[in-house]
Design a protein around this motif. Structure first.
Motif, mmCIF file in Angstrom:
data_model
loop_
_atom_site.group_PDB
_atom_site.id
_atom_site.type_symbol
_atom_site.label_atom_id
_atom_site.label_comp_id
_atom_site.label_asym_id
_atom_site.label_seq_id
_atom_site.Cartn_x
_atom_site.Cartn_y
_atom_site.Cartn_z
ATOM 1 N N LEU A 134 0.824 -1.205 0.000
ATOM 2 C CA LEU A 134 0.000 0.000 0.000
ATOM 3 C C LEU A 134 0.860 1.257 0.000
ATOM 4 C CD1 LEU A 134 -2.811 1.234 0.065
ATOM 5 C CD2 LEU A 134 -2.809 0.994 2.558
ATOM 6 N N ARG A 245 -0.499 -6.941 -6.238
ATOM 7 C CA ARG A 245 -1.210 -6.212 -5.190
ATOM 8 C C ARG A 245 -1.063 -4.700 -5.367
ATOM 9 N NH1 ARG A 245 0.558 -10.807 -2.200
ATOM 10 N NH2 ARG A 245 2.548 -9.820 -1.642
ATOM 11 N N TYR A 249 -4.086 -1.930 -6.084
ATOM 12 C CA TYR A 249 -4.275 -0.726 -5.261
ATOM 13 C C TYR A 249 -4.356 0.521 -6.136
ATOM 14 C CZ TYR A 249 -3.412 -2.946 -0.681
ATOM 15 O OH TYR A 249 -3.505 -3.699 0.474
ATOM 16 N N ASP A 252 -7.735 1.321 -7.004
ATOM 17 C CA ASP A 252 -8.477 1.978 -5.917
ATOM 18 C C ASP A 252 -8.143 3.464 -5.843
ATOM 19 O OD1 ASP A 252 -9.615 -0.481 -5.155
ATOM 20 O OD2 ASP A 252 -7.884 -0.966 -3.909
#
Length: 390
Positions: A134, A245, A249, A252
């Motif tokens: 993240l 991953r 993200y 998003d």
């Protein structure tokens, strides 16, 4: 003494910036720094000079540094980038700070290379103390928004992972010398050099095929599934899943449409360890933004921390933007009494006005002509109380 021809020139790779060019650079930097601060990044500024022991710990390494000696005979260098100086800063003056640290900067860097500009402005961020995907996604999303906030419409980001290349090298069992040469050729986008190295490597045909394909392997998430079929090594699988991953993200964050996966990206600095990325804009044939994860760097300063960040080569982008008309002062003060001219100039400046003072005695007509030439909208005669349009 009259300057020689050399004394009237500037060193190769340096440039003079005119008021119009400074105005563009300062506007762009202000917009980007404002964005960084909205994402909670705080500005720091390391010195222009560092000891070479900081920016070049391996004295045998070929470098692109501008070097000097101080009075004690120690070797200094102009900073070639900001990531390492900030790592030194965080590991010393900011040691023990609450993590993660979000830091940003705007400063000139200096590289003694053969590129067009050897001094240029950089703005960028460093996110220290966070090892999650993240955190990588935040930095990449911020990089995309930083280019977008400059008003650039045609841009593209490429995202890769150092672990895929290092995993292939591990599986192939190549020696460190070959890996270094191949990595440098890939980082330079020297496809002829890459092909020559691979074909002369003596590696199995399947490995050669993969290495030659790597620089051209880009697209969306679907390419990651194909990479998983290349090898069963945990190193490669972990890099692929980490990249997956991060890429999700970015969806998003709303920026995935501007980012393509590119497994041929390798950053030119040796400290990158994970996700790496580049930003391109139309009209410039090299990355205007570069970044990635560098989890091993802080251990060199005795304070092991994961970290990621990026730098925008702002000084290389000035030519993309039209030069503005530079506004002159707000008011030109003229007259024949120097004492009155000075007093009125000081009074107006105290009111926040930009004021230009006429040095020579002149009448209203001459003042209007001067104001027009200097793009000053108003004139005022010393001792008079009325403003007039120029």
């Amino acid at each position: 003494m009259l300057r020689t021809n050399l004394g009237q020139r500037i060193p190769e790779g340096m440039r003079d910036l005119l008021p119009e060019e400074i105005a563009v650079q300062e506007r762009l930097e202000t917009e980007v720094m404002t964005l960084f601060q909205r994402w909670s990044y705080q500005k720091v500024l390391p010195p222009t000079l560092e000891f070479t022991a900081c920016v070049q710990p391996d004295v045998e390494q070929v470098d692109s540094l501008y070097k000097f000696f101080d009075r004690e005979g120690r070797i200094l260098a102009l900073r070639p980038e900001l990531t390492i100086p900030i790592a030194r800063l965080v590991s010393t003056r900011m040691r023990g700070a609450n993590l993660p640290l979000r830091l940003c900067y705007g400063a000139d860097v200096f590289r003694n290379t053969t590129v067009r500009y050897r001094e240029f402005r950089q703005v960028g961020v460093e996110l220290i103390g966070a090892d999650q995907e993240l955190a990588d996604a935040e930095v990449i999303a911020l990089a995309v928004e930083a280019i977008a906030c400059l008003g650039i419409k045609n841009y593209q980001f490429n995202l890769g992972h150092m672990g895929i290349f290092s995993g292939l090298m591990l599986e192939a069992g190549v020696d460190e010398g070959f890996q270094t040469k191949l990595e440098e050729a890939l980082a330079r986008k020297d496809m002829v050099g890459v092909e020559r190295l691979v074909q002369n490597s003596g590696l199995p045909e399947r490995v050669q095929e993969l290495l030659l394909r790597l620089p051209h392997f880009h697209g969306g998430e679907e390419i990651l599934d194909e990479v998983l079929g290349w090898s069963t090594l945990p190193t490669i699988r972990e890099a692929v899943e980490s990249l997956r991953r991060i890429y999700r993200y970015l969806s998003d964050f709303g920026v995935q449409g501007n980012v393509s996966l590119d497994l041929g990206i390798l950053r030119g600095f040796s400290y990158y360890t994970g996700a790496v990325f580049e930003g391109y804009v139309a009209g410039i044939g090299f990355p205007v933004l570069e970044g990635g994860r560098y989890d091993a760097l802080y251990a060199d300063f005795g304070s092991s921390q994961p970290a990621t960040g990026f730098a925008i080569h702002l000084g290389s982008m000035l030519e993309l933007f039209p030069l503005p008309v530079i506004e002159g002062a707000d008011i030109l003060v003229f007259g024949s009494d120097a004492k009155q001219i000075i007093r009125q100039c000081q009074e107006l400046r105290a009111q926040g006005k930009k004021v230009e003072m006429a040095f020579e005695a002149m009448d209203k007509g001459a003042a209007q002509t001067m104001a027009k030439l200097k793009n000053i909208p108003e004139i005022r005669q010393a001792g008079e109380g009325v403003f007039e349009d120029a």
